[in-house]
Design an enzyme around this catalytic site. Structure first.
Site, PDB file in Angstrom:
ATOM      1  CG  HIS A  55      -1.793  -1.222   1.292  1.00 49.51           C
ATOM      2  ND1 HIS A  55      -3.062  -1.249   0.753  1.00 49.51           N
ATOM      3  CD2 HIS A  55      -1.554  -2.468   1.772  1.00 49.51           C
ATOM      4  CE1 HIS A  55      -3.587  -2.463   0.928  1.00 49.51           C
ATOM      5  NE2 HIS A  55      -2.681  -3.222   1.544  1.00 49.51           N
ATOM      6  CG  LEU A  56       3.164   2.327  -3.057  1.00 51.55           C
ATOM      7  CD1 LEU A  56       3.622   2.627  -4.483  1.00 51.55           C
ATOM      8  CD2 LEU A  56       4.372   2.204  -2.137  1.00 51.55           C
ATOM      9  NE  ARG A  57      -1.646   3.190   3.937  1.00 56.13           N
ATOM     10  CZ  ARG A  57      -2.416   2.135   4.178  1.00 56.13           C
ATOM     11  NH1 ARG A  57      -3.363   1.788   3.317  1.00 56.13           N
ATOM     12  NH2 ARG A  57      -2.261   1.413   5.267  1.00 56.13           N
ATOM     13  CG  ASP A 145      -5.490  -6.066   0.337  1.00 55.03           C
ATOM     14  OD1 ASP A 145      -5.829  -7.074   0.957  1.00 55.03           O
ATOM     15  OD2 ASP A 145      -4.643  -5.265   0.753  1.00 55.03           O
ATOM     16  CG  HIS A 172      -8.576  -8.625   2.659  1.00 58.95           C
ATOM     17  ND1 HIS A 172      -7.597  -7.956   3.340  1.00 58.95           N
ATOM     18  CD2 HIS A 172      -9.546  -8.896   3.569  1.00 58.95           C
ATOM     19  CE1 HIS A 172      -7.948  -7.806   4.611  1.00 58.95           C
ATOM     20  NE2 HIS A 172      -9.124  -8.371   4.777  1.00 58.95           N
ATOM     21  CG  HIS A 224      -3.220 -10.873   3.638  1.00 57.81           C
ATOM     22  ND1 HIS A 224      -4.474 -11.402   3.743  1.00 57.81           N
ATOM     23  CD2 HIS A 224      -3.403  -9.569   3.280  1.00 57.81           C
ATOM     24  CE1 HIS A 224      -5.364 -10.458   3.471  1.00 57.81           C
ATOM     25  NE2 HIS A 224      -4.744  -9.348   3.179  1.00 57.81           N
ATOM     26  CG  ASP A 297      -0.789  -6.340   3.646  1.00 56.05           C
ATOM     27  OD1 ASP A 297      -1.117  -5.329   2.979  1.00 56.05           O
ATOM     28  OD2 ASP A 297      -1.600  -6.962   4.359  1.00 56.05           O
ATOM     29  CG  HIS A 301      -1.829   2.808   9.336  1.00 56.68           C
ATOM     30  ND1 HIS A 301      -2.848   3.247   8.519  1.00 56.68           N
ATOM     31  CD2 HIS A 301      -1.933   1.458   9.369  1.00 56.68           C
ATOM     32  CE1 HIS A 301      -3.546   2.204   8.086  1.00 56.68           C
ATOM     33  NE2 HIS A 301      -3.002   1.107   8.571  1.00 56.68           N
TER      34      HIS A 301
HETATM   35 ZN   LIG Z   1      -2.995  -5.276   1.937  1.00 52.06          ZN
HETATM   36 ZN   LIG Z   2      -5.587  -7.473   2.942  1.00 53.35          ZN
END
Ligand SMILES: [Zn+2]
Ligand SMILES: [Zn+2]
Length: 418
Positions: A55-57, A145, A172, A224, A297, A301
């Site tokens: 996740h690069l946001r 996801d 997910h 995952h 993953d 945050h």
């Molecule tokens: Zn993820």
């Molecule tokens: Zn996930």
């Protein structure tokens, strides 16, 4: 641009050799002068790592991470390609967002960025996203996801639609109707007074996805996977020829639910950290090939989302800068997985599942490579990360396998040589 890397041990095998890069590609030895020479002093040289799930946001949550900081962090962890999930704001569910991620990555990225498109519009699990248009714009897979594809009807349509574009669906796996909780369900959650998330919540969805994939004869990828029974479902499905692949993350083979003791929110994730028997099953699943790949993953945050009550904290940890070290320290040095197998799980196989055509050291291949010092232990320091975020449970851990050089497409994206 010609680059010479001296004293590199290819795949950590044999004597140190010289390794040549010409115009962004891996080359045979040549005599011309080099623009840049690195002496890596006997470090291991591998294909650049490929992260199929992060996740690069960016766009939308740049206060947590952005493409520039995220890919710098990735390069420091030895990654040359990363695949960000679509739970951005706006959601990556249309060609315009895909294109903007691709073009921004080309301008400021320190790694190749191959976006994953949303399976449904706004991740809403109701209406299919424009998968074909997103493929033209550059996505390499589809996923909701962060959230599951909730209904079986939509999952069937997503698999059929994505299949028509030769894209894999990465799910997910979580049945939201029984997953409301903060950590793994068991004796420890009871003792800590936290509502538990049963392995059942994950496994019902894994089972459903396998059923749909088997019925349709189409591939599905389980994100995952974290527990023994879920891994066994995948093992059994593979044995009867279902086209299912699976990933796990370093935290599932290096930590257990006990990391939640003391209410450390950096141990909170989805799916949650499980019991020791599950951790052993993850390692067994990697060793026998039931679990195909290791992904980070990477879930940065802001501290405001983590330095709060455990039950309210957001899920996930950063992962780029510890993933290889955790694999090397907890799988290879313990004798559970060969180094070659670990690197395959982190480069060639992710490339194969997403059809990226990377993850090799072949002459003529894109010069995506990374070098690791495998000899010296180091203490991981979260404050030295290049990620904007600090949410990691591994601060202060002694690890082996530190990245010293990363080159992406012939461009030096990380260097830490003495
Ligand atoms: Zn993820
Ligand atoms: Zn996930």
């Amino acid at each position: 641009m010609n680059i010479l890397i001296k004293n590199a041990r290819l795949m950590n095998e044999g004597d140190p050799v010289d390794f040549y890069i010409r115009d962004g590609r891996i080359s045979k030895p040549f005599d011309e002068p080099c623009d840049r020479t690195y002496d890596v002093g006997g470090a291991a040289l591998f294909p650049g790592l490929i992260d199929a799930h992060c996740h690069l946001r960016d766009p939308g949550y740049e206060y947590k991470e952005d493409i520039e900081s995220g890919t710098k962090s990735a390069a420091k962890g030895g990654y040359t390609s990363v695949c960000p999930m679509p739970n951005t704001n706006p959601v990556c569910d249309n060609a315009a967002v895909v294109s903007s991620i691709v073009s921004k990555s080309k301008q400021v990225g320190s790694a190749n960025v191959f976006p994953i498109g949303a399976a449904s519009k706004g991740l809403n699990s109701k209406e299919l996203a424009e998968i074909g248009l997103m493929k033209d714009a550059g996505i390499v897979a589809v996923s909701n996801d962060g959230l599951p594809v909730e209904t079986s009807d939509l999952m069937r349509k997503v698999m059929e639609y994505a299949g028509a574009f030769d894209l894999i669906v990465m799910d997910h796996c979580e049945d939201k109707s029984i997953s409301e909780g903060a950590m793994n369900e068991g004796a420890l959650s009871t003792r800590m007074g936290l509502r538990g998330i049963p392995t059942l919540a994950e496994n019902i969805m894994i089972g459903r996805d396998i059923q749909i994939a088997e019925y349709l004869g189409l591939p599905v990828h389980v994100c995952h996977v974290s527990n023994r029974a879920g891994i066994q479902l995948i093992r059994d499905a593979k044995a009867r020829g279902v086209k299912v692949t699976a990933e796990t993350c370093p935290h599932y083979f290096s930590l257990t639910e006990e990391a939640c003791e003391g209410f450390d929110t950096n141990a909170k994730m989805s799916p949650p950290l499980r019991a020791e028997d599950d951790r052993q099953a993850v390692i067994e699943g990697l060793a026998d090939g039931t679990i195909d790949i290791i992904v980070t993953d990477h879930a940065p945050h802001h501290q405001d989302d983590k330095q709060i009550e455990f039950s309210l904290a957001l899920n996930g940890i950063v992962g780029f800068e510890t993933a290889f070290s955790l694999g090397y320290t907890h799988l290879v040095r313990t004798g559970r997985l060969s180094l070659k197998h670990l690197v395959e799980c982190m480069a060639k196989r992710p490339s194969d599942i997403l059809k990226l055509g990377r993850g090799t050291l072949d002459i003529g291949a894109p010069a995506d490579i990374t070098c690791f010092d495998l000899e010296n232990a180091y203490v991981f320091d979260k404050d030295k990360m290049l990620s904007k975020a600090r949410n990691t449970p591994f601060h202060g851990h002694e690890l082996f396998g530190k990245c010293v050089l990363t080159i992406t497409g012939g461009r030096t994206t990380y260097e830490e040589l003495r």
